[in-house]
Design an enzyme around this catalytic site. Structure first.
Site, PDB file in Angstrom:
ATOM      1  N   LEU A  82     -12.558   0.249  -3.167  1.00  0.00           N
ATOM      2  CA  LEU A  82     -12.435  -0.907  -4.066  1.00  0.00           C
ATOM      3  C   LEU A  82     -12.273  -0.449  -5.522  1.00  0.00           C
ATOM      4  O   LEU A  82     -12.552  -1.191  -6.448  1.00  0.00           O
ATOM      5  CB  LEU A  82     -13.649  -1.832  -3.914  1.00  0.00           C
ATOM      6  CG  LEU A  82     -13.817  -2.442  -2.515  1.00  0.00           C
ATOM      7  CD1 LEU A  82     -15.064  -3.318  -2.454  1.00  0.00           C
ATOM      8  CD2 LEU A  82     -12.593  -3.249  -2.105  1.00  0.00           C
TER       9      LEU A  82
ATOM     10  N   SER B  59     -13.756   2.011  -7.483  1.00  0.00           N
ATOM     11  CA  SER B  59     -14.886   2.190  -8.392  1.00  0.00           C
ATOM     12  C   SER B  59     -14.510   3.115  -9.545  1.00  0.00           C
ATOM     13  O   SER B  59     -14.991   2.944 -10.663  1.00  0.00           O
ATOM     14  CB  SER B  59     -16.114   2.714  -7.645  1.00  0.00           C
ATOM     15  OG  SER B  59     -15.793   3.884  -6.941  1.00  0.00           O
ATOM     16  N   SER B  60     -13.620   4.083  -9.323  1.00  0.00           N
ATOM     17  CA  SER B  60     -13.289   4.998 -10.425  1.00  0.00           C
ATOM     18  C   SER B  60     -12.423   4.312 -11.482  1.00  0.00           C
ATOM     19  O   SER B  60     -12.643   4.501 -12.684  1.00  0.00           O
ATOM     20  CB  SER B  60     -12.649   6.297  -9.911  1.00  0.00           C
ATOM     21  OG  SER B  60     -11.466   6.048  -9.223  1.00  0.00           O
TER      22      SER B  60
ATOM     23  N   GLU C 138       0.830  -1.208   0.000  1.00  0.00           N
ATOM     24  CA  GLU C 138       0.000   0.000   0.000  1.00  0.00           C
ATOM     25  C   GLU C 138       0.862   1.256   0.000  1.00  0.00           C
ATOM     26  O   GLU C 138       1.844   1.350   0.746  1.00  0.00           O
ATOM     27  CB  GLU C 138      -0.890  -0.033   1.251  1.00  0.00           C
ATOM     28  CG  GLU C 138      -2.274   0.473   1.036  1.00  0.00           C
ATOM     29  CD  GLU C 138      -3.097  -0.417   0.099  1.00  0.00           C
ATOM     30  OE1 GLU C 138      -3.069  -0.160  -1.133  1.00  0.00           O
ATOM     31  OE2 GLU C 138      -3.755  -1.341   0.571  1.00  0.00           O
TER      32      GLU C 138
ATOM     33  N   ASP D 147      -4.279   0.488  -9.243  1.00  0.00           N
ATOM     34  CA  ASP D 147      -5.707   0.210  -9.384  1.00  0.00           C
ATOM     35  C   ASP D 147      -6.054  -0.081 -10.837  1.00  0.00           C
ATOM     36  O   ASP D 147      -6.773  -1.031 -11.155  1.00  0.00           O
ATOM     37  CB  ASP D 147      -6.539   1.413  -8.914  1.00  0.00           C
ATOM     38  CG  ASP D 147      -6.246   1.773  -7.476  1.00  0.00           C
ATOM     39  OD1 ASP D 147      -5.644   0.950  -6.775  1.00  0.00           O
ATOM     40  OD2 ASP D 147      -6.610   2.893  -7.067  1.00  0.00           O
TER      41      ASP D 147
ATOM     42  N   GLY E 150     -16.473   5.064  -2.749  1.00  0.00           N
ATOM     43  CA  GLY E 150     -15.866   5.510  -1.496  1.00  0.00           C
ATOM     44  C   GLY E 150     -15.501   4.356  -0.580  1.00  0.00           C
ATOM     45  O   GLY E 150     -15.116   4.557   0.555  1.00  0.00           O
TER      46      GLY E 150
ATOM     47  N   TYR F  54      -3.811  12.182   0.336  1.00  0.00           N
ATOM     48  CA  TYR F  54      -3.115  11.296  -0.595  1.00  0.00           C
ATOM     49  C   TYR F  54      -1.993  12.023  -1.331  1.00  0.00           C
ATOM     50  O   TYR F  54      -0.846  11.567  -1.360  1.00  0.00           O
ATOM     51  CB  TYR F  54      -4.120  10.712  -1.596  1.00  0.00           C
ATOM     52  CG  TYR F  54      -3.512   9.708  -2.519  1.00  0.00           C
ATOM     53  CD1 TYR F  54      -3.478   8.362  -2.199  1.00  0.00           C
ATOM     54  CD2 TYR F  54      -2.933  10.107  -3.727  1.00  0.00           C
ATOM     55  CE1 TYR F  54      -2.902   7.431  -3.039  1.00  0.00           C
ATOM     56  CE2 TYR F  54      -2.363   9.188  -4.580  1.00  0.00           C
ATOM     57  CZ  TYR F  54      -2.356   7.855  -4.235  1.00  0.00           C
ATOM     58  OH  TYR F  54      -1.776   6.942  -5.068  1.00  0.00           O
TER      59      TYR F  54
END
Ligand code: GLA
Length: 358
Positions: free
Chosen positions: A123, A125-126, A36, A170, A120, A219
């Site tokens: 996972l 989604s974007s 991560e 991602d 949000g 971030y």
């Protein structure tokens, strides 16, 4: 799961535009098992696709413009082949951004998009939305871009259209992920190996209930801190640093903490991939626990609500497996790996609902 979602997208398309779509694309979300905040440091990551994702039903329109429906929001967007940025950052930014970033728009398209990943939750989604749109655009012109090209276009979209300076994990996990496999991805050269997850291991995700925000969150600051650490160490990226080098350096307290996380997390990813190959669930669980502690204490991207969920799950799971926050942090999902067959018992013990990944 993906077949049902594709069928739903096709039905919604027919209801909205009066005929069946010419094609329906799908892209999953992803969960990261370990590695991560290392992708933007040229590091190694170990994500796997989840069953849920995004479907985009499409047909070539008879006009030179796009008509795109976000069925889950009850919204529609119409724009020319070379769209501009919408006034606010939302789903339209990702769709328009992909159209520009992929450079595949030859004619207008009608599209209906629907998904079953909660936004949000961490996972991706974007990334899932971007890759589903990218696949639809490619199919419409008969192009066959490889996963790395699609992933890079999706990353450019995230950077330039959504203002998030994300890494490439991602997008690669979504574009190249294989069900039932974790992907050991080298974010420096985008080479990857698919590692089968043993049948007697379960991988599940549970939501912390705290919705995460990458842009509002810190971030981009973390990314800058890592770049500053690498520059101060005189190297191109933290991938090339060793723990000893960081410890012996004159980095200030916070920057040193960030760098120590990154260097150790890359080593943990290698160790986790080895534990996976050796089917050593106890070793894998220990790595997850160490990873969470590092994200909480050194990288400081966890939040108390997530720590509580992780602690409870770690206790319920015991030594055969582990749990940790997953994704960018500041809320979102927790991933747990444990012996297959324990799902119901752990749901009962923790009072939580799991999304089964494997
Ligand atoms: C988000 C970003 C990724 C990665 C993770 C943290 O998901 O989009 O690029 O940096 O956070 O590992």
């Amino acid at each position: 799961m993906s077949d049902r979602l594709k069928e739903k997208a096709a039905n919604l398309f027919a209801a909205r535009f009066g005929s069946a779509p010419q094609g329906v694309s799908f892209a999953p979300g992803r969960v990261n098992l370990i590695g991560e905040h290392v992708d933007y440091n040229d590091g190694l990551v170990l994500p796997m696709p989840v069953r849920e994702g995004t479907a985009a039903a499409w047909s070539k329109g008879d006009v030179d413009r796009f008509e795109v429906v976000a069925a889950d929001f009850g919204q529609e967007d119409r724009f020319p082949l070379a769209p501009e940025k919408p006034g606010t950052i939302d789903w339209r930014s990702y769709v328009r951004g992909m159209i520009v970033s992929c450079g595949l728009a030859r004619s207008g398209l009608r599209m209906v998009i629907t998904g079953d990943l909660s936004r949000g939750s961490g996972l991706s989604s974007s990334a899932s939305l971007c890759i589903a749109v990218g696949r639809a655009l490619a199919d419409a012109v008969g192009a066959d871009p490889g996963p790395a090209d699609l992933a890079k276009a999706a990353q450019r979209t995230e950077h330039e259209w959504a203002g998030v300076a994300c890494g490439i994990m991602d997008q690669m996990a979504v574009a190249a992920g294989q069900a039932g496999h974790a992907m050991l991805l080298d974010c420096r050269d985008l080479s990857f190996e698919q590692r089968e997850v043993p049948q007697d291991w379960a991988v599940a995700v549970t939501e912390s209930g705290v919705s995460r925000g990458l842009v509002d969150g810190e971030y981009n600051t973390r990314r800058r801190q890592c770049e500053a650490a690498a520059a101060a160490l005189g190297i191109g990226s933290l991938r090339d640093a060793s723990v000893h080098q960081v410890e012996a350096s004159a980095l200030d307290g916070v920057t040193r903490q960030r760098a120590l996380h990154v260097v150790a997390e890359i080593a943990r990813t290698r160790a986790a991939a080895a534990a996976l190959a050796a089917r050593d669930l106890a070793a894998f669980g220990e790595i997850l626990r160490a990873g969470h502690a590092s994200l909480r204490d050194l990288f400081e991207v966890s939040v108390p609500a997530v720590d509580t969920v992780v602690d409870e799950l770690q206790q319920a799971i015991g030594p055969m497996g582990g749990a940790r926050m997953t994704g960018g942090g500041f809320g979102g999902a927790v991933v747990a790996v444990f012996e297959a067959g324990r799902m119901a018992d752990l749901e009962r013990a923790s009072g939580r609902t799991f999304l089964r990944v494997h």
